[in-house]
Design a protein around this motif. Structure first.
Motif, PDB file in Angstrom:
ATOM      1  N   LEU A 185       4.753   0.270  -9.974  1.00  0.00           N
ATOM      2  CA  LEU A 185       4.478   1.143 -11.125  1.00  0.00           C
ATOM      3  C   LEU A 185       4.706   2.613 -10.780  1.00  0.00           C
ATOM      4  O   LEU A 185       5.241   3.384 -11.578  1.00  0.00           O
ATOM      5  N   LEU A 186       4.282   3.011  -9.573  1.00  0.00           N
ATOM      6  CA  LEU A 186       4.411   4.412  -9.150  1.00  0.00           C
ATOM      7  C   LEU A 186       5.749   4.688  -8.478  1.00  0.00           C
ATOM      8  O   LEU A 186       6.014   5.807  -8.035  1.00  0.00           O
ATOM      9  N   ASN A 187       6.585   3.631  -8.370  1.00  0.00           N
ATOM     10  CA  ASN A 187       7.899   3.730  -7.722  1.00  0.00           C
ATOM     11  C   ASN A 187       7.787   4.321  -6.319  1.00  0.00           C
ATOM     12  O   ASN A 187       8.618   5.130  -5.885  1.00  0.00           O
ATOM     13  N   MET A 188       6.734   3.921  -5.608  1.00  0.00           N
ATOM     14  CA  MET A 188       6.543   4.406  -4.240  1.00  0.00           C
ATOM     15  C   MET A 188       7.368   3.564  -3.268  1.00  0.00           C
ATOM     16  O   MET A 188       7.646   2.389  -3.533  1.00  0.00           O
ATOM     17  N   GLU A 189       7.728   4.170  -2.156  1.00  0.00           N
ATOM     18  CA  GLU A 189       8.578   3.471  -1.193  1.00  0.00           C
ATOM     19  C   GLU A 189       7.810   2.357  -0.502  1.00  0.00           C
ATOM     20  O   GLU A 189       6.692   2.553  -0.027  1.00  0.00           O
ATOM     21  N   PHE A 190       8.446   1.186  -0.449  1.00  0.00           N
ATOM     22  CA  PHE A 190       7.841   0.017   0.198  1.00  0.00           C
ATOM     23  C   PHE A 190       8.531  -0.186   1.540  1.00  0.00           C
ATOM     24  O   PHE A 190       9.675  -0.610   1.616  1.00  0.00           O
ATOM     25  N   SER A 191       7.818   0.140   2.610  1.00  0.00           N
ATOM     26  CA  SER A 191       8.422   0.116   3.952  1.00  0.00           C
ATOM     27  C   SER A 191       7.634  -0.824   4.866  1.00  0.00           C
ATOM     28  O   SER A 191       6.644  -1.434   4.467  1.00  0.00           O
ATOM     29  N   LEU A 192       8.063  -0.885   6.119  1.00  0.00           N
ATOM     30  CA  LEU A 192       7.408  -1.774   7.092  1.00  0.00           C
ATOM     31  C   LEU A 192       5.922  -1.435   7.283  1.00  0.00           C
ATOM     32  O   LEU A 192       5.089  -2.350   7.346  1.00  0.00           O
ATOM     33  N   PRO A 193       5.532  -0.145   7.361  1.00  0.00           N
ATOM     34  CA  PRO A 193       4.093   0.150   7.476  1.00  0.00           C
ATOM     35  C   PRO A 193       3.277  -0.366   6.289  1.00  0.00           C
ATOM     36  O   PRO A 193       2.089  -0.676   6.443  1.00  0.00           O
ATOM     37  N   ILE A 194       3.900  -0.490   5.107  1.00  0.00           N
ATOM     38  CA  ILE A 194       3.160  -1.000   3.946  1.00  0.00           C
ATOM     39  C   ILE A 194       2.897  -2.491   4.121  1.00  0.00           C
ATOM     40  O   ILE A 194       1.855  -3.002   3.698  1.00  0.00           O
ATOM     41  N   VAL A 195       3.845  -3.211   4.749  1.00  0.00           N
ATOM     42  CA  VAL A 195       3.603  -4.625   5.054  1.00  0.00           C
ATOM     43  C   VAL A 195       2.406  -4.744   6.005  1.00  0.00           C
ATOM     44  O   VAL A 195       1.535  -5.609   5.840  1.00  0.00           O
ATOM     45  N   ALA A 196       2.368  -3.846   7.009  1.00  0.00           N
ATOM     46  CA  ALA A 196       1.225  -3.841   7.936  1.00  0.00           C
ATOM     47  C   ALA A 196      -0.070  -3.551   7.176  1.00  0.00           C
ATOM     48  O   ALA A 196      -1.116  -4.155   7.447  1.00  0.00           O
ATOM     49  N   ALA A 197       0.008  -2.641   6.197  1.00  0.00           N
ATOM     50  CA  ALA A 197      -1.181  -2.323   5.390  1.00  0.00           C
ATOM     51  C   ALA A 197      -1.620  -3.541   4.580  1.00  0.00           C
ATOM     52  O   ALA A 197      -2.819  -3.813   4.464  1.00  0.00           O
ATOM     53  N   LEU A 198      -0.649  -4.297   4.029  1.00  0.00           N
ATOM     54  CA  LEU A 198      -0.991  -5.491   3.248  1.00  0.00           C
ATOM     55  C   LEU A 198      -1.700  -6.526   4.128  1.00  0.00           C
ATOM     56  O   LEU A 198      -2.668  -7.174   3.695  1.00  0.00           O
ATOM     57  N   GLY A 263       1.898  13.797   5.843  1.00  0.00           N
ATOM     58  CA  GLY A 263       2.703  13.071   4.860  1.00  0.00           C
ATOM     59  C   GLY A 263       3.262  11.760   5.357  1.00  0.00           C
ATOM     60  O   GLY A 263       3.524  10.862   4.556  1.00  0.00           O
ATOM     61  N   VAL A 264       3.454  11.632   6.688  1.00  0.00           N
ATOM     62  CA  VAL A 264       4.083  10.420   7.221  1.00  0.00           C
ATOM     63  C   VAL A 264       3.232   9.177   6.930  1.00  0.00           C
ATOM     64  O   VAL A 264       3.769   8.082   6.730  1.00  0.00           O
ATOM     65  N   ILE A 265       1.892   9.328   6.912  1.00  0.00           N
ATOM     66  CA  ILE A 265       1.045   8.151   6.688  1.00  0.00           C
ATOM     67  C   ILE A 265       0.411   8.148   5.283  1.00  0.00           C
ATOM     68  O   ILE A 265      -0.513   7.392   5.030  1.00  0.00           O
ATOM     69  N   HIS A 266       0.914   8.993   4.387  1.00  0.00           N
ATOM     70  CA  HIS A 266       0.372   9.038   3.020  1.00  0.00           C
ATOM     71  C   HIS A 266       0.422   7.664   2.359  1.00  0.00           C
ATOM     72  O   HIS A 266      -0.584   7.169   1.833  1.00  0.00           O
ATOM     73  N   ASP A 267       1.615   7.052   2.348  1.00  0.00           N
ATOM     74  CA  ASP A 267       1.791   5.782   1.650  1.00  0.00           C
ATOM     75  C   ASP A 267       0.967   4.678   2.302  1.00  0.00           C
ATOM     76  O   ASP A 267       0.400   3.817   1.617  1.00  0.00           O
ATOM     77  N   PHE A 268       0.922   4.688   3.629  1.00  0.00           N
ATOM     78  CA  PHE A 268       0.136   3.692   4.369  1.00  0.00           C
ATOM     79  C   PHE A 268      -1.350   3.806   4.003  1.00  0.00           C
ATOM     80  O   PHE A 268      -2.012   2.804   3.688  1.00  0.00           O
ATOM     81  N   ALA A 269      -1.864   5.044   4.032  1.00  0.00           N
ATOM     82  CA  ALA A 269      -3.276   5.269   3.693  1.00  0.00           C
ATOM     83  C   ALA A 269      -3.544   4.915   2.237  1.00  0.00           C
ATOM     84  O   ALA A 269      -4.586   4.336   1.910  1.00  0.00           O
ATOM     85  N   PHE A 270      -2.586   5.240   1.361  1.00  0.00           N
ATOM     86  CA  PHE A 270      -2.750   4.924  -0.071  1.00  0.00           C
ATOM     87  C   PHE A 270      -2.861   3.410  -0.281  1.00  0.00           C
ATOM     88  O   PHE A 270      -3.723   2.938  -1.040  1.00  0.00           O
ATOM     89  N   ALA A 271      -1.977   2.656   0.413  1.00  0.00           N
ATOM     90  CA  ALA A 271      -2.020   1.188   0.277  1.00  0.00           C
ATOM     91  C   ALA A 271      -3.371   0.646   0.730  1.00  0.00           C
ATOM     92  O   ALA A 271      -3.944  -0.250   0.099  1.00  0.00           O
ATOM     93  N   LEU A 272      -3.895   1.189   1.828  1.00  0.00           N
ATOM     94  CA  LEU A 272      -5.187   0.713   2.327  1.00  0.00           C
ATOM     95  C   LEU A 272      -6.332   1.076   1.383  1.00  0.00           C
ATOM     96  O   LEU A 272      -7.257   0.286   1.184  1.00  0.00           O
ATOM     97  N   ILE A 273      -6.270   2.279   0.797  1.00  0.00           N
ATOM     98  CA  ILE A 273      -7.317   2.686  -0.165  1.00  0.00           C
ATOM     99  C   ILE A 273      -7.336   1.721  -1.354  1.00  0.00           C
ATOM    100  O   ILE A 273      -8.385   1.221  -1.755  1.00  0.00           O
ATOM    101  N   VAL A 274      -6.147   1.453  -1.895  1.00  0.00           N
ATOM    102  CA  VAL A 274      -6.051   0.511  -3.018  1.00  0.00           C
ATOM    103  C   VAL A 274      -6.562  -0.866  -2.589  1.00  0.00           C
ATOM    104  O   VAL A 274      -7.336  -1.523  -3.300  1.00  0.00           O
ATOM    105  N   GLY A 275      -6.152  -1.291  -1.396  1.00  0.00           N
ATOM    106  CA  GLY A 275      -6.536  -2.614  -0.906  1.00  0.00           C
ATOM    107  C   GLY A 275      -8.038  -2.766  -0.726  1.00  0.00           C
ATOM    108  O   GLY A 275      -8.607  -3.813  -1.064  1.00  0.00           O
ATOM    109  N   VAL A 276      -8.691  -1.734  -0.206  1.00  0.00           N
ATOM    110  CA  VAL A 276     -10.146  -1.805   0.007  1.00  0.00           C
ATOM    111  C   VAL A 276     -10.880  -1.876  -1.339  1.00  0.00           C
ATOM    112  O   VAL A 276     -11.809  -2.672  -1.512  1.00  0.00           O
ATOM    113  N   VAL A 277     -10.437  -1.061  -2.302  1.00  0.00           N
ATOM    114  CA  VAL A 277     -11.077  -1.071  -3.628  1.00  0.00           C
ATOM    115  C   VAL A 277     -10.881  -2.436  -4.299  1.00  0.00           C
ATOM    116  O   VAL A 277     -11.837  -3.066  -4.778  1.00  0.00           O
ATOM    117  N   VAL A 278      -9.629  -2.909  -4.305  1.00  0.00           N
ATOM    118  CA  VAL A 278      -9.328  -4.188  -4.958  1.00  0.00           C
ATOM    119  C   VAL A 278      -9.962  -5.358  -4.199  1.00  0.00           C
ATOM    120  O   VAL A 278     -10.461  -6.318  -4.802  1.00  0.00           O
TER     121      VAL A 278
END
Length: 307
Positions: A185-198, A263-278
């Motif tokens: 939805l936010l068109n954010m980049e989906f990279s290898l660190p995001i898989v680690a976050a998942l 900024g390098v870990i913005h997306d990674f931290a964002f994924a974890l924040i969403v994940g913890v809430v959900v």
């Protein structure tokens, strides 16, 4: 420390259809977004290309940098600023990759030096991923999540019962789908660190769910005349204080990482924040209602067999 007063009896179970419907709607919006965007916005980890991190000694903009690199024929590029101090730092992602990263780095630095002057540009990092490697990483990333969920299904079945395992897995898939949908939805980049976050989200959410399941198992042994739904409701209420406190303290750390970690870990931290809430939401409102549904299905099957 008790965040929720002992003896609190919030009726979660009777509202389970409302929350299941809400989750289904959110997941559907994410899936529609994925279809609309033609998939996720994969980073160079998964599609191949070159990433260059550049620090500037003077203020500039992504458009000015793109204009300076036009003569290099690097293909499509995305330029993202992630550090605003002084001139700022930028991540330049280009479609093309070259075997000799030193040559590529020199070419980019030369073009930027011409625009900004000597001493104003510092190349901090250059990384390259080939298209085949990117495709292989994407496949392995998907399989890593699938294998983790299958392992959890086996583990929870062994430790509790199959219906509890189904509830846990449904909650985990729910968490992953909502997080991925939000990235789409936010068109954010989906990279290898995001898989680690998942994968981290899967572990965190499972831990919360297991705590609730443990209490349900304890309370079922001394249930007496209480109904199955009453036992589950009481168990969620008894663990609610622990669940909320754990999530809040974890969120404090993650929010600090998001705002202070760079900024390098913005997306990674964002994924974890969403994940913890959900994940916290699903351990309360999704996992246990699925267990109730599984138990009712089993009961109906037995009734049909008797008939």
């Amino acid at each position: 420390m008790q965040f929720i007063k002992p003896g609190t009896t919030i009726d979660f179970v009777s509202r389970r259809f409302l929350f299941l419907s809400l989750s289904a709607a959110v997941i559907a919006i994410g899936l529609i977004s994925l279809i609309f965007h033609g998939g996720l916005n994969y980073g160079i980890d998964f599609v191949g290309g070159t990433l260059v991190q550049v620090k500037f000694g003077q203020a500039t903009t992504p458009d000015a940098i793109r204009d300076a690199l036009q003569g290099l024929d690097l293909g499509n590029s995305t330029i993202q600023q992630f550090e605003e101090a002084e001139g700022g730092e930028f991540l330049i992602r280009v479609e093309k990759s070259k075997a000799d990263l030193v040559d590529l780095s020199d070419e980019i630095k030369g073009a930027l030096d011409i625009r900004y002057g000597p001493g104003q540009v510092d190349i901090r990092r250059v990384e390259m991923v080939g298209p085949k490697v990117g495709e292989d990483l994407r496949r392995k990333g998907i399989f890593a999540i699938i294998y983790a969920i299958i392992g959890i299904l086996v583990y929870v079945t062994f430790r509790f019962e199959f219906k509890f395992a189904v509830g846990a897995v449904v909650a985990l898939v729910h968490d992953v789908l909502i997080t991925v949908g939000l990235f789409s939805l936010l068109n954010m980049e989906f990279s290898l660190p995001i898989v680690a976050a998942l994968l981290a989200i899967v572990g965190y959410s499972l831990n919360d769910t297991i705590v609730v399941y443990d209490r349900i198992r304890e309370n079922l042994r001394k249930a007496g005349r209480k109904t199955y739904e009453d036992v589950i409701n009481a168990s969620i209420n008894e663990t609610l204080s622990r669940t909320i406190l754990t999530s809040l303290t974890t969120l404090l750390v993650l929010i600090s990482l998001y705002f202070l970690g760079g900024g390098v870990i913005h997306d990674f931290a964002f994924a974890l924040i969403v994940g913890v809430v959900v994940g916290t939401y699903s351990s309360i409102f999704i996992a246990s209602p699925v267990v109730i549904a599984m138990r009712k299905m089993k009961f109906l099957q037995r009734q049909n067999q008797k008939v």
